[in-house]
Design a protein around this motif. Sequence first.
Motif, PDB file in Angstrom:
ATOM      1  N   GLU A 147      -8.470   5.874   6.285  1.00 32.04           N
ATOM      2  CA  GLU A 147      -7.829   6.847   5.353  1.00 32.04           C
ATOM      3  C   GLU A 147      -6.777   7.539   5.587  1.00 32.04           C
ATOM      4  O   GLU A 147      -5.958   7.793   4.412  1.00 32.04           O
ATOM      5  N   ARG A 151      -3.310   7.218   3.131  1.00 35.81           N
ATOM      6  CA  ARG A 151      -2.955   8.318   2.600  1.00 35.81           C
ATOM      7  C   ARG A 151      -1.250   8.437   3.127  1.00 35.81           C
ATOM      8  O   ARG A 151      -0.431   8.774   2.531  1.00 35.81           O
ATOM      9  N   HIS A 195      -4.116   8.651  -3.847  1.00 39.09           N
ATOM     10  CA  HIS A 195      -4.129  10.172  -3.370  1.00 39.09           C
ATOM     11  C   HIS A 195      -3.153  11.043  -4.061  1.00 39.09           C
ATOM     12  O   HIS A 195      -3.586  12.313  -3.997  1.00 39.09           O
TER      13      HIS A 195
END
Length: 434
Positions: A147, A151, A195
């Motif tokens: 993750e 991002r 994001h």
Amino acid sequence: MSIGKKLHIGMSLAPTWLSGDAWRRADSDVEHLYSSEFYIDLAKRAEAAKLDFVFRPDALFLNAAAVEDGPGFASLDPTILLASIARETSRIGLLSTVSTTFYPPYVVARQIQSLNWISNGRAGWNIVTALDGNENFGLSAMPSAQERYERAAEFAKVVGLLWESYPHAALKVQREGAHYADPSLVKPINHQGTHFSVKGPLNLPACGEIPIPLIQAGASPAGRDFAASVADAVFLSAPDKEAGIEQRKDLRARAEAHGRKADDIRILPGLSLYLASSRAQALDLFAETHARLDKARKIASIREMTGLDLSQWPTDRRIRLADLPPPPPNVRSRTHSDLLRRVISREEPTVAELLMRPEVIGSAHWQVIGKVDDAIEQIKDWAVSGAMDGFIALPGGAVSSMRLVLEELAPRLVEEGLFREEYSGATFADHLRD
Ligand SMILES: Cc1cc2nc3c(=O)[nH]c(=O)nc-3n(C[C@H](O)[C@H](O)[C@H](O)COP(=O)(O)O)c2cc1C
């Protein structure tokens, strides 16, 4: 011997030469650790040695228990610190570390571009995805590495777009006719991603046309792929030459797979340098620095990285790969846990040996303990073997070791034809192109 290009050399302002017990030395100047003068002095010395850049690593959390026996990672904000250094230097690159996990990209784009203006084009961004600190930002758990890298990729893209959104070419500054800037060149980015949602444009024009160098650290497959897609240089943990050769080859191939040239990505391992006028003195420096290293803390770190609990093991027992449980799923840094498994598999060290390895006490960085000559030999060897394009100096043990790096090692590398005698350009990007 042929190396081709000159080496690129940076130095950490961490300051690594005060770690372990070294901050207790009479000449450490540790009282001034949170003053800008301390770092301005270092940066001026590094600029006199013609280094490509100084950089400040960073963390957004504090281990309160660890402050008992050393300054650790408590530090001034790196971008603000580098802005103060910018005013007192004129050529050296200034590399700030900013995490993509906790900050918003608009703020980071503006801060790094501000540093670029303040330093006349000498800013760089060390992109990290962070190891800890989630609870300081309202997150109950640290996002997984996957993750964090997803991002980071979107974050870096948004920052790049923001830097382009108000290009230098838009600045006209024509008093006659009242044309300050050409608004047709200043465009929103209208980014809508997984994001971030960022309209833009950035409220600061780009300083010149030359891109700001991006450096990345983190060598898991996801980290390498991210680096290969955007980074001008990679800060590597490579405890031995083979690790450098393997990672450099892999990163260069990955850069080509992303449509870039292999030479677009420079591989810069960290290099811990415990230097003195004799090997015996250097070994003493190393031993004194690590004399009081907390064994329980090292064992806890090995357990966290590998899942293996050595607390009840006799110190002379060898550790073999078969002793290791399957890798824990959510290690903080896959880079460091993989390098620790690697040394166990290659060398089958005793517990005592493992506890003194750079994989345990030195962020898995290449380490030279000896004279300047010893460092020169190893640097030549790594360079001709294709293990690096330069290095990030992490002087260790004492202020004298840092001085030897800047005042003897760097000039010797110039004499050997491995390093620049003079800066040829004025920006950080110029230095990386030398
Ligand atoms: C050599 C090196 C230096 C790093 N420096 C920092 C740093 O200064 N600040 C930080 O928050 N994270 C730092 N990191 C952590 C990485 O950005 C990354 O979050 C971490 O290594 C996990 O990614 P990985 O699984 O690819 O290793 C560093 C990692 C490496 C390997």
